[in-house]
Design a protein around this motif. Structure first.
Motif, PDB file in Angstrom:
ATOM      1  N   UNK A 169      74.511  59.494  38.051  1.00  0.00           N
ATOM      2  CA  UNK A 169      75.533  58.744  38.410  1.00  0.00           C
ATOM      3  C   UNK A 169      75.157  57.724  37.805  1.00  0.00           C
ATOM      4  N   UNK A 170      76.743  56.670  37.325  1.00  0.00           N
ATOM      5  CA  UNK A 170      76.561  55.608  37.090  1.00  0.00           C
ATOM      6  C   UNK A 170      76.570  54.946  38.423  1.00  0.00           C
ATOM      7  N   UNK A 171      75.901  53.298  37.882  1.00  0.00           N
ATOM      8  CA  UNK A 171      75.997  52.507  39.130  1.00  0.00           C
ATOM      9  C   UNK A 171      76.250  50.611  38.246  1.00  0.00           C
ATOM     10  N   UNK A 197      79.630  54.951  41.114  1.00  0.00           N
ATOM     11  CA  UNK A 197      79.460  53.909  42.654  1.00  0.00           C
ATOM     12  C   UNK A 197      79.311  52.378  42.037  1.00  0.00           C
ATOM     13  N   UNK A 198      80.417  51.661  42.722  1.00  0.00           N
ATOM     14  CA  UNK A 198      80.733  50.727  42.971  1.00  0.00           C
ATOM     15  C   UNK A 198      79.794  49.977  43.738  1.00  0.00           C
ATOM     16  N   UNK A 376      66.065  61.018  48.240  1.00  0.00           N
ATOM     17  CA  UNK A 376      66.762  59.684  49.254  1.00  0.00           C
ATOM     18  C   UNK A 376      67.732  58.309  48.750  1.00  0.00           C
ATOM     19  N   UNK A 377      68.784  58.673  47.939  1.00  0.00           N
ATOM     20  CA  UNK A 377      69.365  57.335  47.274  1.00  0.00           C
ATOM     21  C   UNK A 377      69.896  56.495  48.189  1.00  0.00           C
ATOM     22  N   UNK A 378      69.172  54.881  48.225  1.00  0.00           N
ATOM     23  CA  UNK A 378      70.621  53.840  49.353  1.00  0.00           C
ATOM     24  C   UNK A 378      71.059  52.875  48.715  1.00  0.00           C
ATOM     25  N   UNK A 379      72.768  53.209  48.540  1.00  0.00           N
ATOM     26  CA  UNK A 379      73.791  52.580  47.158  1.00  0.00           C
ATOM     27  C   UNK A 379      73.907  50.866  48.490  1.00  0.00           C
ATOM     28  N   UNK A 492      76.677  44.883  31.731  1.00  0.00           N
ATOM     29  CA  UNK A 492      75.672  46.537  32.013  1.00  0.00           C
ATOM     30  C   UNK A 492      76.640  46.813  32.279  1.00  0.00           C
ATOM     31  N   UNK A 493      75.376  48.757  33.059  1.00  0.00           N
ATOM     32  CA  UNK A 493      75.547  49.449  34.185  1.00  0.00           C
ATOM     33  C   UNK A 493      74.137  49.828  33.804  1.00  0.00           C
ATOM     34  N   UNK A 494      73.855  51.039  35.135  1.00  0.00           N
ATOM     35  CA  UNK A 494      72.563  51.525  35.191  1.00  0.00           C
ATOM     36  C   UNK A 494      73.304  53.274  35.296  1.00  0.00           C
TER      37      UNK A 494
END
Length: 560
Positions: A169-171, A197-198, A376-379, A492-494
């Protein structure tokens, strides 16, 4: 990477194999040769003008991948910056058919799904095609045809089923058009993840100090204005390339409507005035995002919070920390004076203040404790970990628009996470214009308290301009917040690579955004090991010849 649109390619094969235009031309494989330098936004046409021609000026996109399908998006806009509210995008006020195809190959020799959608003027001639019947964990290609023209091809991927070995994933967040070029998106298009993921601030509603380029549309205050602002952002070729390279999972923050709004409150407006403006902004957001029909505006709101599953590897909970938040007691007086920020924020310890609202908070906790994903990922939008931004020896200072302004709600959430033994919790966050890695503590006032999970904050794509590699007050900030393990102010991004055993997070940055073409660097790398809450730093590599940043340029008023 998608091939740039070729106005000569007007052929499109129907599901029955009939040629709908002149002799068929093979669609080329997706190439990696799209121009690196963004073209200038098209000039605005006069009110009422028309510009027949290519209707796919805003590109194509896919989103919300499921095991058996995705959402496909486009919007017909031959004249994207036409400022006639009766003809948004230069389109007539009548429906238009839009054909679509999904194929297993980039040459569209193996078409597996096809159909026709209707682009209506009520949704600015956007279409949201929910494609089903696809195979899990597979790459697909898609395209549209309308008004005699063929769209660029896009690449997408369905979510995996079962026990996948890896998720990439890219955030991203915060892409102020005026503050820089979308070089970050060029790198993502060249090296696409499984999904992007934006986390909000896709547009900026208010013009600021232009640092690289300018908004060419008026600051929006109604539906027509928000449509124009979205359209200008969507004309950027690097942003289009990133949308066409991978499916997006989106949620909003504040600038999609107005800076620092909370629920039904916005500074300088009555609740009635703001409700009308927010409804227009929400509708324009839906029209420009690859969202399912379940997210379509209803009344004055939209439901964006949702869960996406990636087999038994990960559950991703997408939150909305704007629409339902209660920042002030119901009887508080709103005030237009900027210096009244403390009164607008109210008492930060008031238990009535809520970030998620009761229904969304219950939904999140039930999902976190009952999910089937190993991770468990929380965006979500704003920084969850406590951040004391005061200089040494000064009283504590917090940004009240983040979870620091809602400490009672945060404590309740973290306490419930601890009581329910939520495993392998990683929170993905935007808004801060700063890359941050932090441990989530049961009690931020006690560094020895238990670690419940980790937070990875993606820096901005462009917002606040070039930034700097190190903060001049960085050591003091880290000393005042021992749970924060990393703090960096480049753009940048994560990038998160998730396996059953570990989550690896790379903070990828560029040294500048004031002009196109900046190289990408892996600035720091962290790992979270499954079953062991907390961050492990694997690398921390400062960029040579990149200046540090003065904290005066990262003040409360600029962040978010």
């Amino acid at each position: 990477m998608p091939t740039p649109y070729d106005p000569g390619r007007r052929t499109f094969l129907s599901a029955a194999g009939l040629v709908l235009a002149a002799p068929a031309l093979a669609t080329p494989a997706l190439a990696a040769s799209a121009p690196a330098t963004p073209a200038p936004a098209p000039a605005r046409t006069r009110r009422g003008g028309s510009a027949p021609g290519n209707p796919f000026t805003l590109g194509v996109a896919s989103g919300d991948p499921a095991e058996d399908g995705v959402v496909l998006w486009t919007r017909l806009a031959p004249d994207p910056l036409n400022d006639d509210p009766e003809r948004p995008g230069g389109m007539p006020s009548e429906p238009r058919p839009v054909e679509w195809q999904v194929a297993e190959d980039s040459g569209f020799a193996r078409i597996v799904r096809s159909g026709t959608a209707t682009a209506t003027p009520e949704l600015a001639h956007s279409v949201h095609v929910e494609v089903g019947g696809l195979r899990p964990g597979r790459e697909y290609f898609y395209r549209f045809r309308a008004m005699g023209e063929l769209s660029p091809a896009g690449r997408t991927r369905t979510a995996p089923a079962g026990d996948p070995s890896r998720l990439d994933l890219a955030v991203v967040s915060c892409q102020q058009f005026e503050h820089g070029y979308y070089t970050v998106y060029r790198h993502l298009a060249d090296d696409p993840p499984q999904a992007i993921v934006h986390l909000g601030d896709y547009i900026y509603e208010a013009g600021g100090e232009p640092r690289a380029r300018r908004h060419t549309t008026p600051d929006p205050v109604d539906l027509a204005g928000y449509r124009l602002r979205h359209a200008q952002y969507r004309t950027d070729p690097d942003l289009q390339a990133a949308h066409a390279a991978a499916p997006w999972i989106v949620t909003w923050d504040d600038h999609e409507v107005v800076n620092n709004y909370s629920g039904d409150e916005a500074r300088g407006m009555t609740r009635e005035e703001f409700a009308e403006r927010r409804a227009g902004a929400y509708k324009a957001y839906y029209e420009h995002m690859p969202l399912r029909a379940s997210a379509a505006p209803s009344g004055t709101g939209m439901r964006l919070y949702r869960r996406l599953a990636f087999g038994r590897l990960a559950d991703l909970f997408v939150l909305d920390t704007r629409q339902y938040r209660i920042a002030n007691p119901p009887d508080a007086d709103l005030t237009p004076e900027p210096e009244a920020n403390d009164r607008l924020a109210g008492d930060r310890l008031d238990p009535r203040r809520s970030m998620l609202g009761d229904e969304q908070e219950r939904w999140l906790l039930d999902g976190l404790s009952g999910g089937s994903g190993r991770w468990r990922l929380v965006a979500q939008q704003v920084v969850l970990a406590q951040r004391n931004l005061a200089a040494p020896g000064r009283p504590e200072k917090f940004r009240l628009d983040t979870w620091d302004g809602f400490p009672v709600a945060r404590a309740r959430l973290l306490r419930a996470i601890a009581e329910r033994n939520v495993p392998n919790l990683v929170v993905l966050t935007g808004d801060a214009h700063t890359a941050i890695a932090a441990d989530l503590k049961a009690d931020f006032g006690d560094p020895a308290s238990g670690t419940l999970g980790s937070e990875l904050v993606a820096t901005s794509v462009t917002s606040r301009g070039d930034g700097g590699d190190l903060r001049r007050d960085g050591d003091a900030v880290l000393a005042a917040n021992p749970h924060i393990r990393f703090w960096n102010d480049l753009r940048g991004h994560t990038r998160c690579t998730i396996t059953p055993d570990a989550l690896r997070a790379e903070f990828r940055v560029v040294p500048y955004v004031h002009e196109p073409g900046a190289p990408e660097h892996v600035r720091a790398v962290f790992r979270v090991t499954a079953g062991r809450p907390g961050l492990e730093k694997l690398s921390d590599t400062p960029l040579p010849d990149v200046p540090s940043v003065d904290p005066a340029t990262t003040s409360d008023g600029i962040e978010g």
